[in-house]
Design a protein around this motif. Structure first.
Motif, PDB file in Angstrom:
ATOM      1  N   VAL A 169       0.868  -1.172   0.000  1.00  0.00           N
ATOM      2  CA  VAL A 169       0.000   0.000   0.000  1.00  0.00           C
ATOM      3  C   VAL A 169       0.907   1.224   0.000  1.00  0.00           C
ATOM      4  CG1 VAL A 169      -1.764   1.299   1.237  1.00  0.00           C
ATOM      5  CG2 VAL A 169      -1.852  -1.200   1.216  1.00  0.00           C
ATOM      6  N   GLN A 170       0.892   1.972  -1.092  1.00  0.00           N
ATOM      7  CA  GLN A 170       1.787   3.128  -1.239  1.00  0.00           C
ATOM      8  C   GLN A 170       1.253   4.340  -0.498  1.00  0.00           C
ATOM      9  OE1 GLN A 170       4.628   2.932  -2.750  1.00  0.00           O
ATOM     10  NE2 GLN A 170       5.324   5.053  -2.928  1.00  0.00           N
ATOM     11  N   GLN A 171      -0.065   4.591  -0.652  1.00  0.00           N
ATOM     12  CA  GLN A 171      -0.672   5.751  -0.007  1.00  0.00           C
ATOM     13  C   GLN A 171      -2.104   5.409   0.416  1.00  0.00           C
ATOM     14  OE1 GLN A 171       0.729   8.665   0.728  1.00  0.00           O
ATOM     15  NE2 GLN A 171       2.677   8.314  -0.324  1.00  0.00           N
ATOM     16  N   THR A 172      -2.567   6.067   1.486  1.00  0.00           N
ATOM     17  CA  THR A 172      -3.961   5.987   1.925  1.00  0.00           C
ATOM     18  C   THR A 172      -4.495   7.407   2.033  1.00  0.00           C
ATOM     19  OG1 THR A 172      -3.578   3.945   3.160  1.00  0.00           O
ATOM     20  CG2 THR A 172      -5.537   5.213   3.737  1.00  0.00           C
ATOM     21  N   GLY A 173      -5.654   7.642   1.418  1.00  0.00           N
ATOM     22  CA  GLY A 173      -6.186   8.999   1.390  1.00  0.00           C
ATOM     23  C   GLY A 173      -7.504   9.139   2.108  1.00  0.00           C
ATOM     24  N   VAL A 175     -12.018   9.467   1.511  1.00  0.00           N
ATOM     25  CA  VAL A 175     -13.039   8.599   0.917  1.00  0.00           C
ATOM     26  C   VAL A 175     -13.058   8.687  -0.598  1.00  0.00           C
ATOM     27  CG1 VAL A 175     -14.525   8.613   2.943  1.00  0.00           C
ATOM     28  CG2 VAL A 175     -14.811  10.400   1.212  1.00  0.00           C
ATOM     29  N   ASP A 176     -12.490   9.770  -1.172  1.00  0.00           N
ATOM     30  CA  ASP A 176     -12.555   9.909  -2.628  1.00  0.00           C
ATOM     31  C   ASP A 176     -11.264  10.438  -3.255  1.00  0.00           C
ATOM     32  OD1 ASP A 176     -12.615  12.495  -1.709  1.00  0.00           O
ATOM     33  OD2 ASP A 176     -14.505  13.041  -2.695  1.00  0.00           O
ATOM     34  N   HIS A 177     -10.163  10.401  -2.507  1.00  0.00           N
ATOM     35  CA  HIS A 177      -8.923  10.959  -3.046  1.00  0.00           C
ATOM     36  C   HIS A 177      -7.722  10.314  -2.366  1.00  0.00           C
ATOM     37  CE1 HIS A 177      -5.974  13.802  -4.543  1.00  0.00           C
ATOM     38  NE2 HIS A 177      -5.574  14.030  -3.308  1.00  0.00           N
ATOM     39  N   THR A 178      -6.710   9.972  -3.181  1.00  0.00           N
ATOM     40  CA  THR A 178      -5.444   9.457  -2.661  1.00  0.00           C
ATOM     41  C   THR A 178      -4.300  10.149  -3.377  1.00  0.00           C
ATOM     42  OG1 THR A 178      -6.424   7.270  -2.338  1.00  0.00           O
ATOM     43  CG2 THR A 178      -4.046   7.409  -2.255  1.00  0.00           C
ATOM     44  N   PRO A 179      -3.391  10.771  -2.653  1.00  0.00           N
ATOM     45  CA  PRO A 179      -2.251  11.407  -3.320  1.00  0.00           C
ATOM     46  C   PRO A 179      -1.284  10.355  -3.848  1.00  0.00           C
ATOM     47  CG  PRO A 179      -1.995  11.520  -0.935  1.00  0.00           C
ATOM     48  CD  PRO A 179      -3.367  10.964  -1.191  1.00  0.00           C
ATOM     49  N   VAL A 180      -0.770  10.570  -5.044  1.00  0.00           N
ATOM     50  CA  VAL A 180       0.188   9.659  -5.663  1.00  0.00           C
ATOM     51  C   VAL A 180       1.425  10.449  -6.038  1.00  0.00           C
ATOM     52  CG1 VAL A 180       0.641   8.072  -7.563  1.00  0.00           C
ATOM     53  CG2 VAL A 180      -1.662   8.207  -6.582  1.00  0.00           C
ATOM     54  N   TYR A 181       2.577   9.942  -5.642  1.00  0.00           N
ATOM     55  CA  TYR A 181       3.832  10.623  -5.922  1.00  0.00           C
ATOM     56  C   TYR A 181       4.675   9.743  -6.842  1.00  0.00           C
ATOM     57  CZ  TYR A 181       2.213  13.231  -1.880  1.00  0.00           C
ATOM     58  OH  TYR A 181       1.438  13.976  -1.007  1.00  0.00           O
ATOM     59  N   PRO A 182       4.701  10.066  -8.149  1.00  0.00           N
ATOM     60  CA  PRO A 182       5.428   9.234  -9.118  1.00  0.00           C
ATOM     61  C   PRO A 182       6.874   8.971  -8.723  1.00  0.00           C
ATOM     62  CG  PRO A 182       4.074  10.853 -10.253  1.00  0.00           C
ATOM     63  CD  PRO A 182       4.013  11.196  -8.805  1.00  0.00           C
ATOM     64  N   ARG A 183       7.538   9.975  -8.106  1.00  0.00           N
ATOM     65  CA  ARG A 183       8.936   9.800  -7.715  1.00  0.00           C
ATOM     66  C   ARG A 183       9.072   8.637  -6.732  1.00  0.00           C
ATOM     67  NH1 ARG A 183      11.837  14.960  -5.265  1.00  0.00           N
ATOM     68  NH2 ARG A 183      11.359  15.672  -7.377  1.00  0.00           N
ATOM     69  N   GLU A 184       8.131   8.545  -5.779  1.00  0.00           N
ATOM     70  CA  GLU A 184       8.188   7.467  -4.783  1.00  0.00           C
ATOM     71  C   GLU A 184       7.908   6.108  -5.419  1.00  0.00           C
ATOM     72  OE1 GLU A 184       9.177   7.797  -1.650  1.00  0.00           O
ATOM     73  OE2 GLU A 184       9.546   9.908  -2.100  1.00  0.00           O
ATOM     74  N   VAL A 185       7.007   6.102  -6.396  1.00  0.00           N
ATOM     75  CA  VAL A 185       6.691   4.849  -7.086  1.00  0.00           C
ATOM     76  C   VAL A 185       7.912   4.329  -7.836  1.00  0.00           C
ATOM     77  CG1 VAL A 185       5.273   3.781  -8.879  1.00  0.00           C
ATOM     78  CG2 VAL A 185       4.240   5.433  -7.298  1.00  0.00           C
ATOM     79  N   VAL A 186       8.565   5.230  -8.584  1.00  0.00           N
ATOM     80  CA  VAL A 186       9.744   4.839  -9.364  1.00  0.00           C
ATOM     81  C   VAL A 186      10.891   4.426  -8.436  1.00  0.00           C
ATOM     82  CG1 VAL A 186      11.502   5.649 -10.976  1.00  0.00           C
ATOM     83  CG2 VAL A 186       9.102   6.281 -11.317  1.00  0.00           C
ATOM     84  N   LYS A 187      11.065   5.162  -7.358  1.00  0.00           N
ATOM     85  CA  LYS A 187      12.127   4.852  -6.408  1.00  0.00           C
ATOM     86  C   LYS A 187      11.963   3.451  -5.839  1.00  0.00           C
ATOM     87  CE  LYS A 187      13.976   6.330  -1.924  1.00  0.00           C
ATOM     88  NZ  LYS A 187      13.831   7.305  -0.787  1.00  0.00           N
ATOM     89  N   ALA A 189      10.243   0.958  -7.142  1.00  0.00           N
ATOM     90  CA  ALA A 189      10.393  -0.024  -8.214  1.00  0.00           C
ATOM     91  C   ALA A 189      11.869  -0.320  -8.468  1.00  0.00           C
ATOM     92  CB  ALA A 189       9.721   0.471  -9.488  1.00  0.00           C
ATOM     93  N   LEU A 190      12.705   0.709  -8.422  1.00  0.00           N
ATOM     94  CA  LEU A 190      14.142   0.512  -8.624  1.00  0.00           C
ATOM     95  C   LEU A 190      14.756  -0.254  -7.453  1.00  0.00           C
ATOM     96  CD1 LEU A 190      15.109   4.025 -10.057  1.00  0.00           C
ATOM     97  CD2 LEU A 190      14.955   1.851 -11.308  1.00  0.00           C
ATOM     98  N   GLU A 191      14.291   0.044  -6.246  1.00  0.00           N
ATOM     99  CA  GLU A 191      14.802  -0.665  -5.065  1.00  0.00           C
ATOM    100  C   GLU A 191      14.543  -2.164  -5.155  1.00  0.00           C
ATOM    101  OE1 GLU A 191      14.247   2.877  -1.690  1.00  0.00           O
ATOM    102  OE2 GLU A 191      12.825   1.190  -1.817  1.00  0.00           O
ATOM    103  N   LEU A 192      13.384  -2.524  -5.724  1.00  0.00           N
ATOM    104  CA  LEU A 192      12.988  -3.934  -5.818  1.00  0.00           C
ATOM    105  C   LEU A 192      13.419  -4.573  -7.132  1.00  0.00           C
ATOM    106  CD1 LEU A 192       9.372  -3.559  -4.366  1.00  0.00           C
ATOM    107  CD2 LEU A 192      11.334  -4.613  -3.216  1.00  0.00           C
ATOM    108  N   SER A 193      14.061  -3.798  -8.008  1.00  0.00           N
ATOM    109  CA  SER A 193      14.451  -4.275  -9.347  1.00  0.00           C
ATOM    110  C   SER A 193      13.238  -4.818 -10.101  1.00  0.00           C
ATOM    111  CB  SER A 193      15.536  -5.361  -9.234  1.00  0.00           C
ATOM    112  OG  SER A 193      16.706  -4.853  -8.625  1.00  0.00           O
ATOM    113  N   ALA A 194      12.120  -4.119  -9.973  1.00  0.00           N
ATOM    114  CA  ALA A 194      10.880  -4.538 -10.625  1.00  0.00           C
ATOM    115  C   ALA A 194      10.918  -4.214 -12.107  1.00  0.00           C
ATOM    116  CB  ALA A 194       9.681  -3.846  -9.979  1.00  0.00           C
ATOM    117  N   SER A 195      10.448  -5.153 -12.915  1.00  0.00           N
ATOM    118  CA  SER A 195      10.372  -4.944 -14.365  1.00  0.00           C
ATOM    119  C   SER A 195       9.041  -4.356 -14.786  1.00  0.00           C
ATOM    120  CB  SER A 195      10.603  -6.267 -15.099  1.00  0.00           C
ATOM    121  OG  SER A 195      11.900  -6.770 -14.830  1.00  0.00           O
ATOM    122  N   ALA A 196       8.032  -4.512 -13.965  1.00  0.00           N
ATOM    123  CA  ALA A 196       6.702  -3.978 -14.274  1.00  0.00           C
ATOM    124  C   ALA A 196       5.957  -3.745 -12.976  1.00  0.00           C
ATOM    125  CB  ALA A 196       5.925  -4.952 -15.167  1.00  0.00           C
TER     126      ALA A 196
END
Length: 218
Positions: A169-173, A175-187, A189-196
């Motif tokens: 779970v990356q973020q919890t917002g 009832v109708d909105h969750t903030p998403v930070y692309p930098r954190e998602v990419v970071k 993914a790189l830490e886990l060596s994820a391909s997708a």
């Protein structure tokens, strides 16, 4: 015949109330649902879980959680309210308790079983090609987050074979909105060596709705 004889005759003919018969266990009629429980167990043992609809499988479980009650209408009410077994177990305890017959103790037991089922489901998809079975993946996500009261942004990180590395779970917002930070998602993914990655979020105002998006990291 004298007076004494008359008295003896009177008392000998007087009504004597017969003793009460002892009620045996066999004479007590068993509740109708006890026979139903035995038959349901026999069907499960003979034919396996596929021979039973969802509400009857839920009945089998409720036998132990609610021992002296007809659980058939309770199981049907749970399925009708939440839609499926996965969504019954995914529902918050407070919503489960809104169903007549489900008290705090039974709701807690259902949530314990739900936690075990989610661990099993996570084990089934981890390391496997999750993109080959979207139905299984959607069922897993629904059981984990469909009835959350707040919107979640969840990420499934995949390896080069599209097998699940980890589900977070990356973020919890709200009832109708969750903030998403692309930098954190990419970071991450790189830490886990994820391909997708698969991005998942729920819709608290529409509990049965889950959105999945798939993206490649490279």
């Amino acid at each position: 015949m004298g007076k004494t004889d008359d008295e003896r005759a009177f008392f000998s003919e007087a009504w004597i109330e017969p003793p009460l018969k002892k009620t045996t266990a066999a004479a007590v009629e068993k509740p109708h649902y006890l026979g139903h429980r035995d038959r349901l167990r026999e069907r499960f043992a003979a034919s396996g879980p596929d021979a039973l609809p969802d509400y009857e499988l839920l009945e089998l479980l409720l036998f132990r959680l609610i021992p002296r009650v007809d659980t058939k209408p309770i199981a049907k009410a749970l399925i009708a309210r939440f839609g499926s077994l996965a969504e019954v177990f995914g529902a918050p305890a407070a919503l489960l308790e809104e169903i007549k017959g489900i008290g705090p103790a039974a709701a807690l037991e259902l949530k314990i079983i739900a936690a075990m089922a989610q661990r099993m489901a996570r084990g089934e998809v981890r390391g496997r090609e999750v993109l080959s079975n979207w139905t299984q993946l959607l069922d897993y996500c629904r059981s984990a987050m469909a009835f959350e009261s707040r919107e979640q942004f969840r990420i499934l990180f995949l390896d080069k074979k599209n097998g699940l590395i980890v589900d977070e779970v990356q973020q919890t917002g709200t009832v109708d909105h969750t903030p998403v930070y692309p930098r954190e998602v990419v970071k991450r993914a790189l830490e886990l060596s994820a391909s997708a990655i698969i991005l998942v979020h729920n819709h608290p105002t529409h509990p049965l709705s889950i959105t999945l998006d798939h993206a490649y990291t490279h």
